[in-house]
Write a protein that holds these residues in place. Structure first.
Motif, PDB file in Angstrom:
ATOM      1  N   LEU A  90       0.840  -1.202   0.000  1.00 56.82           N
ATOM      2  CA  LEU A  90       0.000   0.000   0.000  1.00 56.82           C
ATOM      3  C   LEU A  90       0.874   1.250   0.000  1.00 56.82           C
ATOM      4  CD1 LEU A  90      -3.053   0.791   0.221  1.00 56.82           C
ATOM      5  CD2 LEU A  90      -2.670   1.063   2.664  1.00 56.82           C
ATOM      6  N   MET A  91       1.958   1.209   0.777  1.00 57.52           N
ATOM      7  CA  MET A  91       2.862   2.359   0.841  1.00 57.52           C
ATOM      8  C   MET A  91       3.587   2.572  -0.469  1.00 57.52           C
ATOM      9  SD  MET A  91       4.768   2.002   4.422  1.00 57.52           S
ATOM     10  CE  MET A  91       3.845   1.475   5.840  1.00 57.52           C
ATOM     11  N   ASN A 114       2.073   4.486  -3.056  1.00 54.06           N
ATOM     12  CA  ASN A 114       2.041   5.942  -2.795  1.00 54.06           C
ATOM     13  C   ASN A 114       3.152   6.713  -3.444  1.00 54.06           C
ATOM     14  OD1 ASN A 114       0.026   5.996  -0.930  1.00 54.06           O
ATOM     15  ND2 ASN A 114       1.413   5.513   0.758  1.00 54.06           N
ATOM     16  N   LEU A 119      -6.025   4.746   6.214  1.00 51.18           N
ATOM     17  CA  LEU A 119      -4.768   4.476   5.497  1.00 51.18           C
ATOM     18  C   LEU A 119      -5.042   4.419   3.996  1.00 51.18           C
ATOM     19  CD1 LEU A 119      -2.980   1.616   7.511  1.00 51.18           C
ATOM     20  CD2 LEU A 119      -2.229   3.982   7.307  1.00 51.18           C
ATOM     21  N   SER A 143      -3.625   6.984   1.211  1.00 54.49           N
ATOM     22  CA  SER A 143      -2.768   6.410   0.173  1.00 54.49           C
ATOM     23  C   SER A 143      -3.244   6.819  -1.209  1.00 54.49           C
ATOM     24  CB  SER A 143      -2.801   4.885   0.233  1.00 54.49           C
ATOM     25  OG  SER A 143      -2.283   4.463   1.453  1.00 54.49           O
ATOM     26  N   PHE A 181       0.962  12.373   6.951  1.00 57.57           N
ATOM     27  CA  PHE A 181       0.948  10.990   6.472  1.00 57.57           C
ATOM     28  C   PHE A 181       2.366  10.497   6.193  1.00 57.57           C
ATOM     29  CE2 PHE A 181      -0.230   7.530   3.395  1.00 57.57           C
ATOM     30  CZ  PHE A 181      -0.948   6.769   4.292  1.00 57.57           C
ATOM     31  N   LEU A 189       4.090   7.279   7.889  1.00 54.76           N
ATOM     32  CA  LEU A 189       4.694   6.186   7.115  1.00 54.76           C
ATOM     33  C   LEU A 189       6.133   5.941   7.543  1.00 54.76           C
ATOM     34  CD1 LEU A 189       3.406   6.597   3.455  1.00 54.76           C
ATOM     35  CD2 LEU A 189       2.451   5.257   5.338  1.00 54.76           C
TER      36      LEU A 189
END
Lengths: 98, 98
Positions: A93-94, A97, B17, B21, B83, B87
């Protein structure tokens, strides 16, 4: 199927993320050590650890040391697998980004 | 100070989240697109997006397209910074697992 479906709801809370992170790299950790590492209250640790125990992600051992009760935690194989899966879903998911 | 204190409570839920994202790599995203990407209900999206709006992490725009109301979302600068911080704290916590 949504992009967040693979994130495990049992690990949503940051306290549970913290408990699992600690147990992934340690063997038994006792209540006091865990509380100190996470800097949370007794009640908060008790409720989140009991939720993780219910899902069979951690084991809880209660014993007496002298006259003092001592509670310790250890991750189960099931917990280790579930947490690894959660982490890799989070990583995916990150990455999406960036 | 505990190892989880830098995780932002506003981003604990996987729905939030997911919203963040998506908004990190897009400009305006409308309600229907967001709902589809996340595969969640109207009420669930409405409640989490309103929480993120309250923290000023996202902007919400309401307009009419013909006779139909249309709601869209965009991340704010504040949201982007928060965010990113979340992260990198998550990454640190994960790295300490390995």
């Amino acid at each position: 199927m949504g992009i967040i479906d693979k994130l495990n709801k049992d690990f949503e809370s940051r306290v549970r993320l913290g408990i699992m992170s600690i147990l992934m790299v340690n063997d038994w950790i006792d209540f006091t050590e865990m509380k100190t590492l996470l800097d949370i209250t007794d009640g908060n640790l008790a409720s989140h650890s009991s939720a993780l125990e219910k899902s069979e992600y951690i084991e809880v051992k209660k014993e007496f040391v002298g006259k003092k009760p001592k509670t310790s935690y250890r991750v189960t194989n099931r917990g280790r697998a579930a947490f690894n899966e959660h982490l890799s879903s989070l990583e995916k998911l990150m990455k999406s980004n960036k």
